[in-house]
Design an enzyme around this catalytic site. Structure first.
Site, PDB file in Angstrom:
ATOM      1  N   LYS A 179       1.192  -1.152   0.006  1.00 15.03           N
ATOM      2  CA  LYS A 179       0.409   0.334   0.317  1.00 15.03           C
ATOM      3  C   LYS A 179       0.389   1.272  -0.237  1.00 15.03           C
ATOM      4  O   LYS A 179       1.838   0.959   0.346  1.00 15.03           O
ATOM      5  CB  LYS A 179      -1.179  -0.177   1.404  1.00 15.03           C
ATOM      6  CG  LYS A 179      -1.734  -1.623   1.296  1.00 15.03           C
ATOM      7  CD  LYS A 179      -2.878  -1.435   0.911  1.00 15.03           C
ATOM      8  CE  LYS A 179      -3.356  -2.746   0.837  1.00 15.03           C
ATOM      9  NZ  LYS A 179      -4.912  -2.235  -0.065  1.00 15.03           N
ATOM     10  N   HIS A 181      -6.482 -12.951  -8.022  1.00 18.87           N
ATOM     11  CA  HIS A 181      -7.308 -12.133  -7.349  1.00 18.87           C
ATOM     12  C   HIS A 181      -8.759 -12.920  -7.468  1.00 18.87           C
ATOM     13  O   HIS A 181      -8.863 -12.549  -9.078  1.00 18.87           O
ATOM     14  CB  HIS A 181      -6.947 -11.141  -7.220  1.00 18.87           C
ATOM     15  CG  HIS A 181      -7.304 -10.188  -6.011  1.00 18.87           C
ATOM     16  ND1 HIS A 181      -8.502  -9.243  -6.485  1.00 18.87           N
ATOM     17  CD2 HIS A 181      -7.228  -9.690  -5.158  1.00 18.87           C
ATOM     18  CE1 HIS A 181      -8.736  -8.673  -5.690  1.00 18.87           C
ATOM     19  NE2 HIS A 181      -7.546  -8.651  -4.461  1.00 18.87           N
TER      20      HIS A 181
END
EC number: 4.1.1.39
Length: 475
Positions: A175, A294
């Site tokens: 992040k 994902h």
């Protein structure tokens, strides 16, 4: 002439529209071991009988159309049609039914999830006679699943490649997910891996944007992996997202990852598509790469209780198409996931044989024969206080992935990774000693934090963080 092709010109055929249930509702049908079985949650329009609705689903997802056609006489509908063979009401719901449909195996191309879904969940979901329709489960017979390669490697081969046993694997999503330069991104990867994580990860929407082109990211992440491996003596990896606008570009990125010598790449299998995913899975097996999956976009498809496709079906499809990891919710974090339902499809991902268990949403017994298993990934809003519950819920064969729960540590990325590794090792040791993680979890974390200042700091930061909202998808 064959009875399949015999026609009588003098008689012709009876044109017009007839009820689907006359042909496609067959409650006397005995299912075959080779049939693909589907359980649909059907909500008919007012005035449409459940038998007609179930038969319409069977017809429109197999051989049927809205009117009788003369070419029906050129084939054997009894051989190729789908059959609604059982209907039951949904407890506690008005005008909702579970319609069970059997499909002959010859309707489907071998080794193609794309073709399977095009038939079973194609046009039928827009059918006007239905207010809503949801595919709850599929029974994939061994005769069909054996036509698929499945996961590139599977759980045991991955553990052997990594030389890591007896505990869940630890990961972290870098992040902020967008905006970092490739060099700073690689630095974050290195710090997390050096601190004790097994993997770091590209976020699902990190592909090749102007601020960070894919080739630069791959190079700096590979540098981070090799440096962290040299310092820790452990095998490390970073999920390099190979998802791209074309299959050719996706494979080109996977080829470059292999040339760098990294162990794993990643794909967004729903936005990328099953054809692309299966192609990448075949490349990964042929070239020794693990494949992380994902499920971006899944909630668009699976979150509504009465319409769409349940994630357990998408999970089965992924196991067939190919992937070594897939995100599966957390039960305790920020993303949707009710415990019994989640554990149901986690078993469908990992185990060889799964018994029918309606209490966990499993409508059919599923035998995967020798198809390799997939590691479920718990990711989304989790931190060190969740570690006991995650270890107890998911067990050893899983990946626990802390993004903000690593990078949000007040002392930085490496201390955040240390905190998670210490918490995990403490939980595994406590479990192996016979302690009850569900009941003693907080105490286990407090005990470990006494000798780990990194864990103590993490415990203080996230002591009040909770995501307590009722699940939308319940049994």
């Amino acid at each position: 002439m064959s009875p399949q092709t015999e026609t009588k010109a003098s008689v012709g055929f009876k044109a017009g529209v007839k009820d689907y249930k006359l042909t496609y509702y067959t409650p006397e049908y005995q299912t075959k071991d080779t049939d693909i079985l589907a359980a649909f949650r059907v909500t008919p329009q007012p005035g449409v009988p459940p038998e007609e609705a179930g038969a319409a689903v069977a017809a429109e997802s197999s051989t049927g159309t809205w009117t009788t056609v003369w070419t029906d006489g050129l084939t054997s509908l009894d051989r190729y049609k789908g059959r609604c063979y059982h209907i039951e009401p949904v407890a506690g719901e008005e005008n909702q039914f579970i319609a069970y449909v059997a499909y002959p195996l010859d309707l489907f191309e071998e080794g193609s999830v794309t073709n399977m879904f095009t038939s079973i969940v194609g046009n039928v979901f827009g059918f006007k006679a239905l207010r809503a329709l949801r595919l709850e489960d599929l029974r994939v017979p061994p005769a069909y699943s054996k036509t698929f390669q499945g996961p590139p490697h599977g759980i045991q081969v991955e553990r052997d490649k990594l030389n890591k046993y007896g505990r869940p694997l630890l990961g972290c999503t870098i992040k902020p997910k967008l905006g970092l330069s490739a060099k700073n991104y690689g630095r974050a990867v290195y710090e997390c891996l050096r601190g004790g994580l097994d993997f770091t990860k590209d976020d699902e929407n990190v592909n090749s944007q102007p601020f960070m082109r894919w080739r630069d990211r791959f190079v700096f992440c590979a540098e981070a992996i090799y440096k962290a491996q040299a310092e820790t003596g452990e095998i490390k990896g970073h999920y390099l997202n190979a998802t791209a606008g074309t299959c050719e570009e996706m494979i080109k990125r996977a080829v470059f990852a292999r040339e760098l010598g990294v162990p794993i790449v990643m794909h967004d299998y729903l936005t990328g598509g099953f054809t692309a995913n299966t192609s990448l899975a075949h490349y990964c097996r042929d070239n020794g790469l693990l494949l992380h999956i994902h499920r971006a976009m899944h909630a668009v498809i699976d979150r509504q209780k009465n319409h769409g496709i349940h994630f357990r079906v998408l999970a089965k499809a992924l196991r067939m198409s190919g992937g070594d990891h897939i995100h599966a919710g957390t039960v305790v974090g920020k993303l949707e996931g009710e415990r019994d339902i989640t554990l149901g499809f986690v078993d469908l991902l990992r185990d060889d044989f799964i018994e029918k268990d309606r209490s966990r949403g499993i409508y059919f017994t599923q035998d995967w024969v020798s198809l390799p298993g997939v590691l479920p990934v718990a990711s989304g809003g989790i931190h060190v206080w969740h570690m006991p519950a995650l270890t107890e819920i998911f067990g050893d064969d899983s990946v626990l992935q802390f993004g903000g729960g690593t990078l949000g540590h007040p002392w930085g990325n490496a201390p955040g990774a240390v905190a998670n590794r210490v918490a995990l090792e403490a939980c595994v040791q406590a479990r192996n000693e016979g302690r009850d993680l569900a009941r003693e979890g907080n105490e286990i974390i407090r005990e470990a934090s006494k000798w780990s200042p990194e864990l103590a700091a993490a415990c203080e930061v996230w002591k009040e963080i909770k995501f307590e909202f009722p699940a939308m998808d319940t049994l």
